[in-house]
Design an enzyme around this catalytic site. Structure first.
Site, PDB file in Angstrom:
ATOM      1  N   ALA A  51       0.806  -1.226   0.000  1.00 22.92           N
ATOM      2  CA  ALA A  51       0.000   0.000   0.000  1.00 22.92           C
ATOM      3  C   ALA A  51       0.846   1.286   0.000  1.00 22.92           C
ATOM      4  O   ALA A  51       0.658   2.159  -0.858  1.00 22.92           O
ATOM      5  CB  ALA A  51      -0.969  -0.033   1.183  1.00 22.92           C
ATOM      6  N   ARG A  86      -4.747   0.634  -8.991  1.00 21.91           N
ATOM      7  CA  ARG A  86      -5.273  -0.468  -8.153  1.00 21.91           C
ATOM      8  C   ARG A  86      -6.281   0.172  -7.201  1.00 21.91           C
ATOM      9  O   ARG A  86      -6.025   1.259  -6.695  1.00 21.91           O
ATOM     10  CB  ARG A  86      -4.160  -1.138  -7.338  1.00 21.91           C
ATOM     11  CG  ARG A  86      -3.333  -2.140  -8.123  1.00 21.91           C
ATOM     12  CD  ARG A  86      -2.353  -2.869  -7.207  1.00 21.91           C
ATOM     13  NE  ARG A  86      -2.888  -4.101  -6.673  1.00 21.91           N
ATOM     14  CZ  ARG A  86      -2.264  -4.831  -5.740  1.00 21.91           C
ATOM     15  NH1 ARG A  86      -1.121  -4.424  -5.230  1.00 21.91           N
ATOM     16  NH2 ARG A  86      -2.801  -5.965  -5.317  1.00 21.91           N
ATOM     17  N   ASP A 228      -4.432  -2.436   3.842  1.00 20.01           N
ATOM     18  CA  ASP A 228      -4.572  -1.636   2.615  1.00 20.01           C
ATOM     19  C   ASP A 228      -5.597  -0.530   2.782  1.00 20.01           C
ATOM     20  O   ASP A 228      -5.566   0.471   2.069  1.00 20.01           O
ATOM     21  CB  ASP A 228      -4.926  -2.528   1.428  1.00 20.01           C
ATOM     22  CG  ASP A 228      -3.690  -3.288   0.982  1.00 20.01           C
ATOM     23  OD1 ASP A 228      -3.345  -4.293   1.630  1.00 20.01           O
ATOM     24  OD2 ASP A 228      -3.034  -2.835   0.023  1.00 20.01           O
TER      25      ASP A 228
HETATM   26  O1  MRU Z   1      -1.219  -7.183  -3.340  1.00 23.14           O
HETATM   27  P1  MRU Z   1      -0.157  -6.578  -2.461  1.00 23.14           P
HETATM   28  O2  MRU Z   1       1.079  -7.394  -2.391  1.00 23.14           O
HETATM   29  O3  MRU Z   1       0.105  -5.133  -2.811  1.00 23.14           O
HETATM   30  O4  MRU Z   1      -0.808  -6.590  -1.007  1.00 23.14           O
HETATM   31  C1  MRU Z   1      -0.080  -6.021   0.044  1.00 23.14           C
HETATM   32  C2  MRU Z   1      -0.724  -6.141   1.365  1.00 23.14           C
HETATM   33  O5  MRU Z   1      -1.820  -6.630   1.518  1.00 23.14           O
HETATM   34  C3  MRU Z   1       0.031  -5.523   2.516  1.00 23.14           C
HETATM   35  O6  MRU Z   1      -0.271  -6.183   3.708  1.00 23.14           O
HETATM   36  C4  MRU Z   1      -0.374  -4.037   2.667  1.00 23.14           C
HETATM   37  O7  MRU Z   1      -0.353  -3.396   1.431  1.00 23.14           O
HETATM   38  C5  MRU Z   1       0.533  -3.324   3.607  1.00 23.14           C
HETATM   39  S1  MRU Z   1       2.185  -3.130   2.974  1.00 23.14           S
HETATM   40  C6  MRU Z   1       3.020  -2.233   4.153  1.00 23.14           C
END
Ligand code: MRU
Length: 343
Positions: A51, A86, A228
């Site tokens: 995120a 996204r 997120d």
């Molecule tokens: O699909 P991704 O790999 O972007 O998903 C990431 C996550 O779900 C993480 O836990 C979240 O973004 C926090 S990253 C500090």
């Protein structure tokens, strides 16, 4: 803009480079990222992921485009396109809202460069603050379970949930980390395992389905995950599989912590049902593709359901560990997430 370095981004002589998180850990491949279309492709294919990193990379790229002479209308178009790269992580929209304000200024190129650098610097200190608050909750000798990747690769700093684990480990309080492989895209197996190895923090990689058995055998002391988006009632969207861990943790009476910066909070989303959840390609579930090659194991036309995230209800969360401090379930129920968090 001055040159800068994070674990997964570089600015060099006016150009943005990103570390390809698809090919890690087998190959450390830095990709030049010159246009909004380049970055949108990196984000959608998860070369750039996590995120905070999504929002920061978009902000840096916009600032570099402005400095290279792109006119305001084209910058506004690029900003809108990046904002739709996204849908779930609200950090992207929150960071871009600040970049939009910079774009409205007369000397917008300088304003955008300053704002993007500020966002990167802020993220570094947000991560450090989260880690400080979170490490205080880790008991000596802890065996911690984490999901997905929330480390330096996903942020400009030391990470969120993984930052907590790193600092607690440096304080000598972590016996080991159970790393969920994180199906279907293996962010845990590829990225978290790699980051923990680099920091010499003891870990054991498990398939996601193994967490239940470990908890039943009392081999997990706490679960730490990132987020997120945090809704106004405290519900949290995070990587698919997070909700199952929260249910399991509650059943086994194990604390379940969410670590995130305030940039992940969205008071405009009343609850988890209103958080947009990204649906991804069937091919991510019918097989695998990566730097190791590709393979399909499911029948050719298998029907597939592939949401990238799920929602954990606030009622299952022991505490939200933010840069602003630790939010308790009582504070969440009293409505602390209904307004922007006091910084
Ligand atoms: O699909 P991704 O790999 O972007 O998903 C990431 C996550 O779900 C993480 O836990 C979240 O973004 C926090 S990253 C500090």
């Amino acid at each position: 803009m001055q040159n800068l370095n994070t674990a997964s981004m570089r600015v060099r002589d006016g150009r943005l480079w990103i570390l390809d998180q698809q090919t890690l850990p087998q190959r450390q491949n830095w990709c030049a990222t010159d246009t909004a279309a380049d970055l949108i492709d990196h984000i959608r294919t998860l070369r750039v992921r996590g995120a905070p990193l999504i929002g920061l990379s978009a902000s840096l790229l916009l600032a570099l485009l402005a400095e290279s002479g792109m006119a305001r209308p084209q910058l506004a178009q690029s900003l809108a396109a990046l904002g739709a790269a996204r849908p779930t992580a609200v950090n992207l929209m929150n960071n871009l809202a600040r970049m939009r304000l910079a774009l409205e200024q007369e000397a917008y190129a300088a304003a955008m460069a300053a704002e993007a650098l500020r966002l990167v610097e802020e993220d570094r200190s947000l991560c450090a603050a989260i880690a400080g608050h979170g490490a205080a909750l880790v008991r000596p000798g802890s065996r911690l379970l984490t999901h997905c990747n929330t480390g330096g690769l996903a942020t400009a700093g030391i990470g969120t949930a993984l930052g907590v684990i790193s600092v607690a480990a440096a304080q000598g309080k972590v016996q080991k980390v159970w790393v969920d492989e994180t199906r279907p895209l293996l962010q845990g197996a590829r990225l978290t395992a790699w980051e923990l190895g680099e920091q010499a923090i003891p870990y054991t990689l498990i398939c996601d389905a193994m967490a239940a058995g470990l908890m039943a055998r009392r081999e997990v002391d706490a679960v730490w995950v990132g987020a997120d988006r945090i809704a106004a009632n405290g519900d949290v969207a995070n990587k698919i599989g997070t909700y199952s861990l929260a249910v399991l943790a509650r059943f086994h009476d194990i604390p379940f912590y969410v670590a995130a910066p305030h940039t992940t909070h969205d008071p405009a989303c009343p609850d988890g049902d209103t958080i947009p959840i990204e649906q991804r390609a069937a091919s991510e579930v019918t097989g695998v593709a990566g730097s190791f090659g590709s393979c399909q194991w499911a029948p050719q036309n298998a029907d597939v359901y592939n949401p990238a995230f799920d929602v954990t209800p606030a009622a299952l969360i022991s505490a939200w560990v933010l840069d602003t401090g630790v939010v308790t379930p009582g504070q969440a129920q009293a409505g602390i997430f209904r307004r922007p968090l006091a910084r």
